[in-house]
Design an enzyme around this catalytic site. Structure first.
Site, PDB file in Angstrom:
ATOM      1  N   LYS A 174     -25.153 -18.516  16.931  1.00 56.31           N
ATOM      2  CA  LYS A 174     -24.793 -18.137  18.298  1.00 56.31           C
ATOM      3  C   LYS A 174     -25.775 -17.103  18.868  1.00 56.31           C
ATOM      4  CE  LYS A 174     -22.396 -17.473  22.022  1.00 56.31           C
ATOM      5  NZ  LYS A 174     -22.389 -18.491  23.076  1.00 56.31           N
ATOM      6  N   LYS A 195     -24.530  -7.712  25.740  1.00 58.08           N
ATOM      7  CA  LYS A 195     -23.965  -7.547  24.398  1.00 58.08           C
ATOM      8  C   LYS A 195     -24.641  -8.496  23.413  1.00 58.08           C
ATOM      9  CE  LYS A 195     -20.477  -9.852  22.786  1.00 58.08           C
ATOM     10  NZ  LYS A 195     -19.174 -10.459  22.491  1.00 58.08           N
ATOM     11  N   THR A 206     -17.863 -13.956  20.095  1.00 59.58           N
ATOM     12  CA  THR A 206     -19.252 -13.691  19.707  1.00 59.58           C
ATOM     13  C   THR A 206     -19.320 -12.250  19.231  1.00 59.58           C
ATOM     14  OG1 THR A 206     -20.037 -15.209  21.398  1.00 59.58           O
ATOM     15  CG2 THR A 206     -21.645 -13.667  20.475  1.00 59.58           C
TER      16      THR A 206
HETATM   17  P1  NAD Z   1     -12.830 -11.695  28.541  1.00 57.00           P
HETATM   18  O1  NAD Z   1     -13.122 -10.246  28.664  1.00 57.00           O
HETATM   19  O2  NAD Z   1     -12.483 -12.480  29.746  1.00 57.00           O
HETATM   20  O3  NAD Z   1     -11.633 -11.899  27.478  1.00 57.00           O
HETATM   21  C1  NAD Z   1     -11.381 -11.058  26.380  1.00 57.00           C
HETATM   22  C2  NAD Z   1      -9.874 -10.839  26.329  1.00 57.00           C
HETATM   23  O4  NAD Z   1      -9.559 -10.079  25.154  1.00 57.00           O
HETATM   24  C3  NAD Z   1      -9.340 -10.056  27.530  1.00 57.00           C
HETATM   25  O5  NAD Z   1      -8.293 -10.782  28.148  1.00 57.00           O
HETATM   26  C4  NAD Z   1      -8.840  -8.754  26.913  1.00 57.00           C
HETATM   27  O6  NAD Z   1      -7.714  -8.212  27.573  1.00 57.00           O
HETATM   28  C5  NAD Z   1      -8.501  -9.197  25.508  1.00 57.00           C
HETATM   29  N1  NAD Z   1      -8.421  -8.111  24.538  1.00 57.00           N
HETATM   30  C6  NAD Z   1      -9.232  -7.023  24.426  1.00 57.00           C
HETATM   31  N2  NAD Z   1      -8.824  -6.247  23.393  1.00 57.00           N
HETATM   32  C7  NAD Z   1      -7.743  -6.851  22.863  1.00 57.00           C
HETATM   33  C8  NAD Z   1      -6.890  -6.551  21.761  1.00 57.00           C
HETATM   34  N3  NAD Z   1      -7.074  -5.457  21.001  1.00 57.00           N
HETATM   35  N4  NAD Z   1      -5.863  -7.398  21.508  1.00 57.00           N
HETATM   36  C9  NAD Z   1      -5.690  -8.513  22.259  1.00 57.00           C
HETATM   37  N5  NAD Z   1      -6.461  -8.854  23.296  1.00 57.00           N
HETATM   38  C10 NAD Z   1      -7.479  -8.038  23.585  1.00 57.00           C
HETATM   39  O7  NAD Z   1     -14.084 -12.331  27.783  1.00 57.00           O
HETATM   40  P2  NAD Z   1     -14.448 -13.887  27.643  1.00 57.00           P
HETATM   41  O8  NAD Z   1     -15.436 -14.231  28.675  1.00 57.00           O
HETATM   42  O9  NAD Z   1     -13.206 -14.679  27.488  1.00 57.00           O
HETATM   43  O10 NAD Z   1     -15.247 -13.841  26.252  1.00 57.00           O
HETATM   44  C11 NAD Z   1     -14.581 -13.730  25.016  1.00 57.00           C
HETATM   45  C12 NAD Z   1     -15.594 -13.908  23.905  1.00 57.00           C
HETATM   46  O11 NAD Z   1     -16.224 -15.175  24.041  1.00 57.00           O
HETATM   47  C13 NAD Z   1     -16.712 -12.871  23.903  1.00 57.00           C
HETATM   48  O12 NAD Z   1     -17.003 -12.528  22.573  1.00 57.00           O
HETATM   49  C14 NAD Z   1     -17.858 -13.591  24.577  1.00 57.00           C
HETATM   50  O13 NAD Z   1     -19.120 -13.084  24.169  1.00 57.00           O
HETATM   51  C15 NAD Z   1     -17.633 -15.001  24.099  1.00 57.00           C
HETATM   52  N6  NAD Z   1     -18.176 -16.058  24.966  1.00 57.00           N
HETATM   53  C16 NAD Z   1     -17.972 -16.029  26.324  1.00 57.00           C
HETATM   54  C17 NAD Z   1     -18.479 -17.052  27.118  1.00 57.00           C
HETATM   55  C18 NAD Z   1     -18.276 -17.070  28.615  1.00 57.00           C
HETATM   56  O14 NAD Z   1     -18.925 -17.895  29.277  1.00 57.00           O
HETATM   57  N7  NAD Z   1     -17.389 -16.246  29.169  1.00 57.00           N
HETATM   58  C19 NAD Z   1     -19.182 -18.103  26.530  1.00 57.00           C
HETATM   59  C20 NAD Z   1     -19.344 -18.125  25.147  1.00 57.00           C
HETATM   60  C21 NAD Z   1     -18.825 -17.081  24.384  1.00 57.00           C
END
Ligand code: NAD
Length: 292
Positions: free
Chosen positions: A164, A239, A89
């Site tokens: 979204k 965010k 997102t």
């Molecule tokens: P999260 O923080 O658990 O996962 C993000 C991952 O990206 C982490 O493991 C981090 O180490 C990695 N990362 C950061 N910088 C990086 C880089 N430069 N190279 C490689 N990896 C890198 O977050 P999440 O909950 O998995 O969410 C991810 C996305 O999905 C976000 O944009 C969030 O808004 C969206 N989202 C989350 C949910 C939810 O319920 N958690 C639902 C819908 C959408």
């Protein structure tokens, strides 16, 4: 057919999505800056390495700045005709900027943020909202079918993020409304289970109440039953509400409920104890307060 898939960002959402692709028989090369392992996923040393033999590169990252940085590493490593599918997102502008860079290199780009949370990611029941060309969408479709139960092609690049952002503005406001209503019900002496039984089948129902109930021990299993560990972290909701307000300002849309939801999550994350908690931890916050 087996595809080579590069997967960048295997956090709460990315890891189960990548695991489902591997389970379905695809070859998945994963990269994350954190030390992560995921069943069936071959972890590699950089985003570029994950991308180099990939037919499709999927990213699931925290925000638009990180997406732009990862894209600058991934796009030059990709084969012509390959698809960069960003499921994070992010702001509409970042999605469109990456789409332009990908197109200039002869690559396909689709922004396809998801709804459904970690349960949907693990169960392969996410909803994808996609922006990009029909060609990109068709190439992504078999992967959407594995990771999710529904994919809507919303329009050109950025349209998935627009959908979204609007969805999550509703989600932030309804979660707050659900939590403050539970806190009011508590003070009125109404049992939380009864409150759930009534509202979940009455006109106050919503995903926040029915599928992700913020009250522990009530409704389906949710982060409330796990000490409010995310799940979907309050700072990620903040965010998303920032993204909807940013978008609203850019196009002169009036979104007062979105603005108030953003202010409440900002207070919760920045001044109270919301950081690191699930966004449904708004319930104990409200339960502990009186009228201001
Ligand atoms: P999260 O923080 O658990 O996962 C993000 C991952 O990206 C982490 O493991 C981090 O180490 C990695 N990362 C950061 N910088 C990086 C880089 N430069 N190279 C490689 N990896 C890198 O977050 P999440 O909950 O998995 O969410 C991810 C996305 O999905 C976000 O944009 C969030 O808004 C969206 N989202 C989350 C949910 C939810 O319920 N958690 C639902 C819908 C959408």
């Amino acid at each position: 057919t087996t595809r080579n898939i590069g997967f960048v960002g295997l956090g709460n959402m990315g890891a189960p999505m990548a695991i489902n692709l591997a389970k379905a028989g695809h070859k998945v090369a994963g990269f994350d800056t954190a030390d992560i392992t995921a069943e069936g996923v071959h972890m590699v040393a950089s985003a570029a390495e994950a991308a180099q033999d990939a037919d499709v590169v999927i990213s699931m990252l925290p925000n638009g700045d990180i997406l732009r940085k990862v894209a600058s590493e991934v796009l030059p490593a990709m084969q012509p005709g390959a698809l960069f599918l960003d499921c994070s997102t992010v702001d509409v502008e970042s999605a469109r900027a990456v789409a332009e860079k990908a197109t200039a290199r002869g690559l396909l780009f689709v922004d396809a943020p998801v709804s459904g949370g970690i349960g949907g990611a693990a169960g392969g029941t996410l909803t994808f909202m996609a922006g990009g060309t029909a060609e990109g969408f068709e190439k992504a479709r078999p992967l959407f079918d594995i990771m999710g139960q529904k994919a809507v092609h919303c329009g050109d690049a950025g349209a998935g993020q627009a959908a979204k952002i609007c969805n999550n503005m509703i989600l932030g406001a309804t979660m707050i409304a659900t939590c403050e209503a539970f806190a009011l019900a508590d003070k009125l002496g109404l049992d939380r289970q009864k409150m759930f039984d009534v509202v979940s089948t009455s006109s106050g129902y919503s995903w926040s109440m029915n599928a992700y109930c913020p009250a522990p021990g009530v409704g389906p299993e949710s982060p409330a039953d796990n000490d409010y560990l995310p799940g979907f972290a309050a700072e990620l909701m903040l965010k998303d509400l920032g993204l909807s307000q940013q978008a609203a300002e850019a196009v002169d849309a009036d979104t007062p409920m979105g603005a108030l939801a953003q202010a409440l999550y900002a207070q919760f994350v920045q001044q109270e104890d919301g950081r690191g908690k699930d966004f449904s931890a708004m319930l104990p916050r409200f339960a502990g307060r009186g009228r201001q």
